[in-house]
Design a protein around this motif. Structure first.
Motif, PDB file in Angstrom:
ATOM      1  N   ASN A 173       0.806  -1.223   0.000  1.00 17.58           N
ATOM      2  CA  ASN A 173       0.000   0.000   0.000  1.00 17.58           C
ATOM      3  C   ASN A 173       0.840   1.276   0.000  1.00 17.58           C
ATOM      4  O   ASN A 173       0.284   2.370   0.081  1.00 17.58           O
ATOM      5  CB  ASN A 173      -0.927   0.001   1.215  1.00 17.58           C
ATOM      6  N   ALA A 174       2.153   1.136  -0.104  1.00 18.85           N
ATOM      7  CA  ALA A 174       3.029   2.303   0.019  1.00 18.85           C
ATOM      8  C   ALA A 174       3.040   3.186  -1.221  1.00 18.85           C
ATOM      9  O   ALA A 174       3.490   4.327  -1.172  1.00 18.85           O
ATOM     10  CB  ALA A 174       4.457   1.844   0.330  1.00 18.85           C
ATOM     11  N   PHE A 175       2.530   2.681  -2.350  1.00 21.56           N
ATOM     12  CA  PHE A 175       2.644   3.401  -3.617  1.00 21.56           C
ATOM     13  C   PHE A 175       1.437   4.292  -3.901  1.00 21.56           C
ATOM     14  O   PHE A 175       1.362   4.904  -4.968  1.00 21.56           O
ATOM     15  CB  PHE A 175       2.841   2.398  -4.755  1.00 21.56           C
ATOM     16  N   CYS A 176       0.524   4.385  -2.956  1.00 23.24           N
ATOM     17  CA  CYS A 176      -0.671   5.212  -3.132  1.00 23.24           C
ATOM     18  C   CYS A 176      -0.283   6.690  -3.279  1.00 23.24           C
ATOM     19  O   CYS A 176       0.538   7.204  -2.510  1.00 23.24           O
ATOM     20  CB  CYS A 176      -1.601   5.018  -1.942  1.00 23.24           C
ATOM     21  N   ASP A 177      -0.859   7.368  -4.276  1.00 16.55           N
ATOM     22  CA  ASP A 177      -0.647   8.812  -4.499  1.00 16.55           C
ATOM     23  C   ASP A 177       0.813   9.150  -4.796  1.00 16.55           C
ATOM     24  O   ASP A 177       1.296  10.236  -4.446  1.00 16.55           O
ATOM     25  CB  ASP A 177      -1.135   9.621  -3.297  1.00 16.55           C
TER      26      ASP A 177
END
Length: 242
Positions: free
Chosen positions: A64-68
């Protein structure tokens, strides 16, 4: 509302990655750092960056670290001079594959810039020494490059020469796509390499391309970056990895 593109740096707490992270805000980017040591990242960058905690060797921690995030810059490597091959495979190959998987899942809109080094696939004394100290590191690094080329992502691979901590601008910087050996003829400053990485983010010719960055002869001129990037060619199509 801040509309600056957000760049996530993986490997920002040491070496060239730290130089990249310090330079990015000066070029109008919002800085985000992915680090397995969130406390160290916060101490180094205080209010200059968003911090997300994750370990690229642990797939579930980065999903989930690649959000936005617009672009990703990856400069990760095993820092110890002497280590086990299993550690190199886990960090430099599997960690790269995990990062690719997370970027694909997030439908990364921009570019994944991967820092590697000159001389992969070219026999040289320096590569031989590298593999003696870090068993089969050149093999695992080459496989990581291959995984990125066959991923379908918009990528750039920046192959640095032997790295120095010399101040930026002391030597003219050369960018090319020749097959070069890793040796003392092809050295590069960490800060000069960081600048080449940042410039590559927005250069159309760096799309799915691999290039070298090193110090060369002559004088640096203001338009050198543009002229050298304009000459880049895309990599040949990669065969899908199994």
């Amino acid at each position: 509302m801040d509309t600056r593109p957000t760049i996530m740096v993986i490997g920002a707490t040491r070496g060239t990655g730290m130089d990249v992270a310090w330079l990015l805000p000066r070029y109008g980017y919002e800085l985000l750092i992915l680090s397995r040591d969130g406390q160290k990242a916060r101490e180094l960058f205080t209010k200059r960056a968003q911090i997300r905690v994750g370990d690229i060797t642990q797939r579930d921690t980065i999903q989930n670290a690649f959000c936005d995030v617009e672009h990703v810059i990856m400069t990760v490597g095993v820092p110890q001079w002497i280590c086990r091959e299993e550690q190199i495979r886990e960090v430099e190959y599997q960690g790269t594959c995990n990062t690719i998987e997370a970027a694909l899942k997030a439908q990364l809109p921009g570019r994944l810039v991967y820092m590697s080094w000159i001389g992969l696939g070219q026999p040289s004394l320096w590569c031989w020494l590298q593999d003696r100290l870090k068993p089969h590191q050149t093999q695992w690094r080459s496989r990581a490059e291959e995984a990125l080329r066959s991923s379908g992502l918009n990528y750039t691979i920046v192959r640095a020469g032997l790295l120095s901590n010399a101040p930026v601008g002391m030597h003219p910087v050369r960018i090319d796509q020749r097959q070069l050996p890793l040796d003392l003829r092809y050295r590069s400053g960490r800060m000069d390499t960081a600048l080449a990485i940042i410039h590559s983010l927005t250069r159309p010719t760096a799309h799915r391309a691999t290039f070298n960055v090193y110090w060369g002869p002559g004088e640096q001129v203001d338009k050198a970056w543009k002229d050298q990037f304009d000459r880049l060619q895309p990599d040949p199509p990669a065969a899908p990895t199994s």
